[in-house]
Design a protein around this motif. Structure first.
Motif, PDB file in Angstrom:
ATOM      1  N   VAL A  25      45.580  41.452  46.955  1.00 12.88           N
ATOM      2  CA  VAL A  25      45.739  40.761  45.671  1.00 12.88           C
ATOM      3  C   VAL A  25      45.585  39.271  45.932  1.00 12.88           C
ATOM      4  CG1 VAL A  25      47.297  40.325  43.741  1.00 12.88           C
ATOM      5  CG2 VAL A  25      47.364  42.552  44.899  1.00 12.88           C
TER       6      VAL A  25
ATOM      7  N   GLY B  20      46.144  35.677  44.623  1.00 14.26           N
ATOM      8  CA  GLY B  20      46.861  34.911  43.603  1.00 14.26           C
ATOM      9  C   GLY B  20      48.276  35.432  43.405  1.00 14.26           C
TER      10      GLY B  20
ATOM     11  N   GLY C 293      49.430  38.860  39.535  1.00 12.67           N
ATOM     12  CA  GLY C 293      49.239  39.378  40.890  1.00 12.67           C
ATOM     13  C   GLY C 293      50.545  39.872  41.481  1.00 12.67           C
TER      14      GLY C 293
ATOM     15  N   VAL D 279      49.510  40.059  49.275  1.00 11.69           N
ATOM     16  CA  VAL D 279      49.149  38.997  48.330  1.00 11.69           C
ATOM     17  C   VAL D 279      48.698  37.774  49.122  1.00 11.69           C
ATOM     18  CG1 VAL D 279      49.968  37.557  46.419  1.00 11.69           C
ATOM     19  CG2 VAL D 279      50.914  39.871  46.718  1.00 11.69           C
TER      20      VAL D 279
ATOM     21  N   GLU E  96      47.840  33.750  48.616  1.00  8.63           N
ATOM     22  CA  GLU E  96      48.029  32.656  47.658  1.00  8.63           C
ATOM     23  C   GLU E  96      47.505  31.348  48.248  1.00  8.63           C
ATOM     24  OE1 GLU E  96      49.083  31.940  44.480  1.00  8.63           O
ATOM     25  OE2 GLU E  96      48.769  29.851  45.102  1.00  8.63           O
TER      26      GLU E  96
ATOM     27  N   VAL F 268      41.705  42.500  44.336  1.00  9.17           N
ATOM     28  CA  VAL F 268      42.044  42.178  42.943  1.00  9.17           C
ATOM     29  C   VAL F 268      42.120  40.660  42.797  1.00  9.17           C
ATOM     30  CG1 VAL F 268      43.712  42.481  41.075  1.00  9.17           C
ATOM     31  CG2 VAL F 268      43.371  44.321  42.755  1.00  9.17           C
TER      32      VAL F 268
ATOM     33  N   ALA G  90      43.456  37.908  41.026  1.00  8.34           N
ATOM     34  CA  ALA G  90      44.479  37.501  40.052  1.00  8.34           C
ATOM     35  C   ALA G  90      44.690  36.010  40.249  1.00  8.34           C
ATOM     36  CB  ALA G  90      45.768  38.286  40.291  1.00  8.34           C
ATOM     37  N   ASP G  91      43.563  35.294  40.455  1.00  9.74           N
ATOM     38  CA  ASP G  91      43.611  33.911  40.907  1.00  9.74           C
ATOM     39  C   ASP G  91      43.361  32.905  39.789  1.00  9.74           C
ATOM     40  OD1 ASP G  91      41.075  35.056  40.996  1.00  9.74           O
ATOM     41  OD2 ASP G  91      40.390  33.915  42.735  1.00  9.74           O
TER      42      ASP G  91
ATOM     43  N   SER H  26      39.290  31.237  38.889  1.00 14.23           N
ATOM     44  CA  SER H  26      39.154  32.338  39.848  1.00 14.23           C
ATOM     45  C   SER H  26      37.929  32.270  40.772  1.00 14.23           C
ATOM     46  CB  SER H  26      39.103  33.652  39.056  1.00 14.23           C
ATOM     47  OG  SER H  26      38.815  34.730  39.921  1.00 14.23           O
TER      48      SER H  26
ATOM     49  N   ALA I 184      48.594  44.296  34.939  1.00 18.37           N
ATOM     50  CA  ALA I 184      49.244  44.694  36.192  1.00 18.37           C
ATOM     51  C   ALA I 184      49.785  46.114  36.060  1.00 18.37           C
ATOM     52  CB  ALA I 184      50.371  43.717  36.532  1.00 18.37           C
TER      53      ALA I 184
END
Ligand SMILES: Cc1cc2nc3c(=O)[nH]c(=O)nc-3n(C[C@H](O)[C@H](O)[C@H](O)COP(=O)(O)OP(=O)(O)OC[C@H]3O[C@@H](n4cnc5c(N)ncnc54)[C@H](O)[C@@H]3O)c2cc1C
Length: 374
Positions: free
Chosen positions: A5, A7, A12, A28, A30, A147, A149-150, A154, A321
């Motif tokens: 994931v 973000g 996310g 995740v 980040e 995925v 989710a940024d 993005s 989500a």
């Protein structure tokens, strides 16, 4: 199955949290160097569907804690003049649950594997169908599903759907928060209201936790650490096109437009927390044409960023989500294949995501009549 994931925003983290305890491994990545590296603390109003999606992504043992760190959204939604006289109504008040984004992120982070300082720069789909994510300052990571989710800029979307780009509405706003002391409790009529000045509007909303978050976590779920923050007033001002001045702080920009306003309104801005006051631009992402099916997908603002005046961006990210979580669990249980599950998720998400952006843009002119909508 391994899911990467990208973000650690609400969407996310909710996905990764919702996959915890299943057979699916979620990591995740980040970009920020730390989880509280920049301004993140504003309140969000979740509608019943968004709140239900959030609950579904959390372990049930945390539901009592979640209930203590929110408040009911109840506001008259008036239009007031700068002396606090009622001059109109904004329409039916929103029902829902108010949450603090920063507190919620801390709850969602608990128990997850989150790699910070991991800015995705690109990815490659490998011959065996897996995907390898590349990062600026860390080794690549391989997963069965990536995925994105940024958020609104993005990087995942930049590769997957490069023709889908953010649109700047031209609207700038300043947002901040001020501790909710007895002095500001008297402004309660103004919470949920729009204060309409000559050229600007000030929007106020209270965040009153049922129990202070840190205390609630200690009492109800000691494995969770929540920030030590108290009740506050969130204020936001939509600025006129030339309203943001580089040499002024966020608070000074707002105060410069409030000459002659009710002293309590001015005091509210003067006593704001400077670390949690900032200037933001309103940009939206309208989902473009569908991309080729594969082991990469998008979630939340990365594919359908709404205007905050619509109050539905977080609601939609949480819906994504929960939906993607459910589709992936079916794959893990052997009830369908991965590409079919992702296809099902994308069809539904693109449909309601486009509608969320459209409805948020419809509400924008009420707050920012000068907005350039395309
Ligand atoms: C002031 C304000 C008020 C709002 N109020 C509401 C409300 O009342 N109700 C509501 O439903 N919505 C509201 N919204 C919208 C809501 O906050 C967003 O829609 C929601 O947070 C989107 O979540 P997300 O997880 O998709 O993206 P984000 O929260 O933007 O998270 C994206 C994350 O990805 C990270 N990232 C970015 N690029 C990379 C990269 N290359 N590699 C790795 N990581 C990366 C970012 O650092 C960030 O942590 C509001 C928004 C604002 C600004």
């Amino acid at each position: 199955m391994r899911v990467a994931v990208v973000g650690a925003g609400l969407g996310g983290l909710a996905l990764a949290q919702g996959l915890r305890g299943t057979g699916i491994e979620a990591a995740v990545f980040e970009r920020d160097p730390g989880i509280v590296a920049r301004f993140q603390g504003y309140r969000l109003v979740l509608n019943p569907n968004g709140f239900a999606a959030l609950r579904a992504c959390l372990p049930t043992r945390w539901h009592p804690l979640l209930n203590e760190i929110v408040m009911d959204a109840s506001a008259e939604q008036l239009i007031l003049d700068p002396q606090l006289n009622e001059i109109g109504r904004l329409g039916a008040s929103r029902t829902g649950i108010v949450v603090d984004r920063q507190v919620l992120r801390h709850l969602l982070l608990t128990g997850l594997t989150v790699h910070t300082d991991a800015a995705l720069t690109g990815y490659d789909v490998l011959a065996d169908g897996e995907v390898r994510a590349r990062f600026a300052r860390r080794d690549p990571a391989t997963a069965d599903l990536l995925v994105g989710a940024d958020g609104v800029n993005s990087a995942v979307r930049g590769v997957l759907s490069p023709q889908t780009t953010p649109t700047d509405t031209g609207v700038r706003f300043v947002i901040g928060r001020t501790p909710l002391t007895d002095e500001f409790a008297v402004l309660s009529k103004a919470y949920g209201s729009k204060i309409a000045g000559d050229d600007v509007s000030l929007l106020l909303g209270a965040m009153r936790f049922r129990t202070p978050p840190k205390q609630a976590a200690e009492e109800l779920a000691p494995e969770v650490t929540l920030p030590d923050i108290g009740d506050y007033v969130r204020w936001a001002m939509i600025l006129p096109p030339d309203g943001a001045t580089a040499d002024l702080t966020a608070q000074e920009s707002v105060l410069s437009t409030m000459r002659g306003w009710h002293p309590q309104l001015r005091a509210l801005i003067e006593q704001a927390d400077p670390d949690n006051s900032t200037l933001l631009s309103i940009r939206v992402v309208q989902p473009g044409p569908r991309w080729a099916p594969g082991p990469v997908t998008l979630l939340g603002d990365a594919i359908h960023a709404t205007s905050p005046t619509g109050g539905n961006g977080a609601n939609t990210a949480l819906r994504d989500a929960d939906l993607l979580r459910r589709c992936l669990i079916e794959v893990d249980e052997g009830r369908r294949n991965l590409l079919g599950a992702v296809d099902d998720y994308e069809r539904q998400m693109l449909d309601y995501g486009a509608e969320a952006v459209r409805s948020s843009l419809e509400k924008l002119p009420v707050f920012a009549p000068e907005a350039k909508l395309s």
